[in-house]
Design a protein around this motif. Structure first.
Motif, PDB file in Angstrom:
ATOM      1  N   TYR A  44      24.969  66.459  -9.604  1.00  0.00           N
ATOM      2  CA  TYR A  44      25.235  67.390  -8.393  1.00  0.00           C
ATOM      3  C   TYR A  44      25.554  68.682  -9.023  1.00  0.00           C
ATOM      4  O   TYR A  44      26.207  68.827 -10.074  1.00  0.00           O
ATOM      5  CB  TYR A  44      26.316  66.666  -7.680  1.00  0.00           C
ATOM      6  CG  TYR A  44      26.254  65.241  -6.936  1.00  0.00           C
ATOM      7  CD1 TYR A  44      25.731  65.310  -5.878  1.00  0.00           C
ATOM      8  CD2 TYR A  44      26.902  64.382  -7.781  1.00  0.00           C
ATOM      9  CE1 TYR A  44      25.502  63.995  -5.271  1.00  0.00           C
ATOM     10  CE2 TYR A  44      26.861  63.086  -6.941  1.00  0.00           C
ATOM     11  CZ  TYR A  44      26.036  62.895  -5.816  1.00  0.00           C
ATOM     12  OH  TYR A  44      25.877  61.814  -5.370  1.00  0.00           O
ATOM     13  N   ALA A  53      18.674  67.725  -1.724  1.00  0.00           N
ATOM     14  CA  ALA A  53      18.504  67.047  -3.089  1.00  0.00           C
ATOM     15  C   ALA A  53      16.967  66.952  -3.179  1.00  0.00           C
ATOM     16  O   ALA A  53      16.224  66.804  -2.499  1.00  0.00           O
ATOM     17  CB  ALA A  53      18.964  65.629  -2.792  1.00  0.00           C
ATOM     18  N   ALA A  85      20.899  68.935  -5.521  1.00  0.00           N
ATOM     19  CA  ALA A  85      21.361  67.745  -6.119  1.00  0.00           C
ATOM     20  C   ALA A  85      19.859  67.370  -6.829  1.00  0.00           C
ATOM     21  O   ALA A  85      19.011  67.298  -6.304  1.00  0.00           O
ATOM     22  CB  ALA A  85      22.004  66.733  -5.508  1.00  0.00           C
ATOM     23  N   VAL A 131      25.216  64.395  -0.117  1.00  0.00           N
ATOM     24  CA  VAL A 131      23.902  64.824   0.083  1.00  0.00           C
ATOM     25  C   VAL A 131      23.559  64.910   1.583  1.00  0.00           C
ATOM     26  O   VAL A 131      24.100  64.194   2.250  1.00  0.00           O
ATOM     27  CB  VAL A 131      22.892  63.823  -0.502  1.00  0.00           C
ATOM     28  CG1 VAL A 131      21.521  63.875  -0.324  1.00  0.00           C
ATOM     29  CG2 VAL A 131      23.081  63.586  -2.154  1.00  0.00           C
TER      30      VAL A 131
END
Length: 143
Positions: A44, A53, A85, A131
């Motif tokens: 992260y 992400a 991420a 996320v």
């Protein structure tokens, strides 16, 4: 795309990856998640999120060779520095494999199972609090 345009695009990509590799890791967390036939480490960026992400899919040599592992960490650092991420998926180690390069029969067999594994990993990633499930992307390697 002409040869000069391809060369320019390639050089830009090299510079971006080199800069990403030079970025020091942020004081951010990571976590490991596993499913049936896959494992994933999510790195992260700093902050609480939710953040977009990128799912980094494996190459044919897996995730464990030292040069590959360094490259995956560089991808994660660059993505984290950009606010994403980075979810690095491993579909070989959980199956007891280290490579599928130059193994066509094994590759053919895994091509049936791996897309479902990646979809499962993406669904699990999207359920994580940090996320943003509406903003998932995929980065493919040689497999």
């Amino acid at each position: 795309m002409s040869r000069p345009e391809r060369l320019t695009s390639f050089l830009i990509l090299v510079v971006v990856l080199a800069l990403g590799a030079a970025i020091p890791p942020a004081a951010a967390a990571s976590e490991r998640i596993a499913g049936d036939g896959w494992a994933m480490t999510v790195h992260y960026p700093a902050g609480d999120g939710p953040v977009p992400a990128v799912i980094v899919m494996p190459g044919c040599s897996g995730n464990r060779p030292p040069a590959v592992a360094r490259g995956l960490r560089a991808h994660a650092r660059a993505l984290n520095a950009a606010g994403f991420a980075a979810a690095i998926v491993d579909v070989l180690s959980p199956r007891g494999l280290d490579t599928i390069c130059a193994r066509p029969a094994l590759l053919a067999r895994l091509t049936q199972a791996v897309p479902a594994d990646i979809a499962d990993a993406a669904a699990r990633l999207g359920r994580l609090r940090r996320v943003d499930a509406r903003r998932l992307a995929f980065l493919g390697q040689s497999f």
